[in-house]
Enzyme design. Sequence first.
Site: not given
Ligand code: ZN
Length: 335
Positions: A140, A142
């Site tokens: 994800h 980040h």
């Molecule tokens: Zn995620």
Amino acid sequence: MSYNEIRWHPLLGTWVIVASGRATRPWRDVSCPFCPGAPETGYGWDVLSLENRYPSLSRSPRASSARAGYSKSEPGYGVCKVVIETPEHEGDLDAVPYQNLVKYVQVLAKETEELYRDERIKYVAAFRNKGELIGVSLHHPHSQIYALPFIPLKIMIEMSEMKRYRDTTSRCLICDISAEEGAGGARTLYDNDDFTLLLPAFAQWPYECHLYPARHIQLLSQLTQREAERLADMLKVAVAMYNSLYGFSLPYMMVTHQAPNIQDNEHYHLHIEFYPVHRAPDKLKFAAGIEWGYWAFTYDELPENRVRELREALQRGATTLRKNGYSPMGRPAAP
Ligand code: ZN
Ligand code: ZN
Ligand code: FE
């Protein structure tokens, strides 16, 4: 028992961050802790800043009792945060909606401002690792923030070189590099009035690029609203360029270099550096014996030849962005 301390490296004159108890952190195949609805994230956000659950530094560090006469140690005081740039689980910064990216820049700025109110924090390092090749544990999108109780060595060196340059010329090193490269410069890739993206003549990684603000500022927290918007544009275009280079999503490290939390820092010029690790579609550049063992980098091509490749990639990246509804604000350099 977990410990957070910093240990002095007497041969290099810098600190090593020692954190035991991080070996249990999640590794990829657990359900995503950064997606909306996860216990720490909840719903209704677009950019989110969280405390890192597996921090290398702590606001209440516990130092070990290990001692070595040749190496002092101090409690590992500091803060580690994660900034989630989008609720979308997949993708890179070029896919993050522009307004989210502006907010992302503003979150980094706000974190810097808040963390620098604590005088025990000497440096805020905001960086982004992308791709499994760089060891990213969670897909994800980040970034990370390390608020450190010391000034990292690389920043110490940049500080002293920029100070030396100012003392001998009365000018700023990065202002001068920007002026020489600038719009229309030999190594410039993209320019949007407030920022310039270039492959510096002294690049160490094959496709290393630097992002310089036109205004002489030290900290992310000094960016104006307009500059935050232009930086978001820059990030979108720079990352689109990288992801258009070889036709696959390119791993890279992205690091912000801002001034430390000390009084005399006006000679420092904020900037961002990108280090992709590829040197060809199927070959990696390793920081190996000569690079890591001696910090002497070898560059196996003229940097100027790679400028051409990146300019072509940037044109393709800009086309893709337009196809997806985003118009770059600045001017791509002609290949
Ligand atoms: Zn995620
Ligand atoms: Zn400057
Ligand atoms: Fe730098």
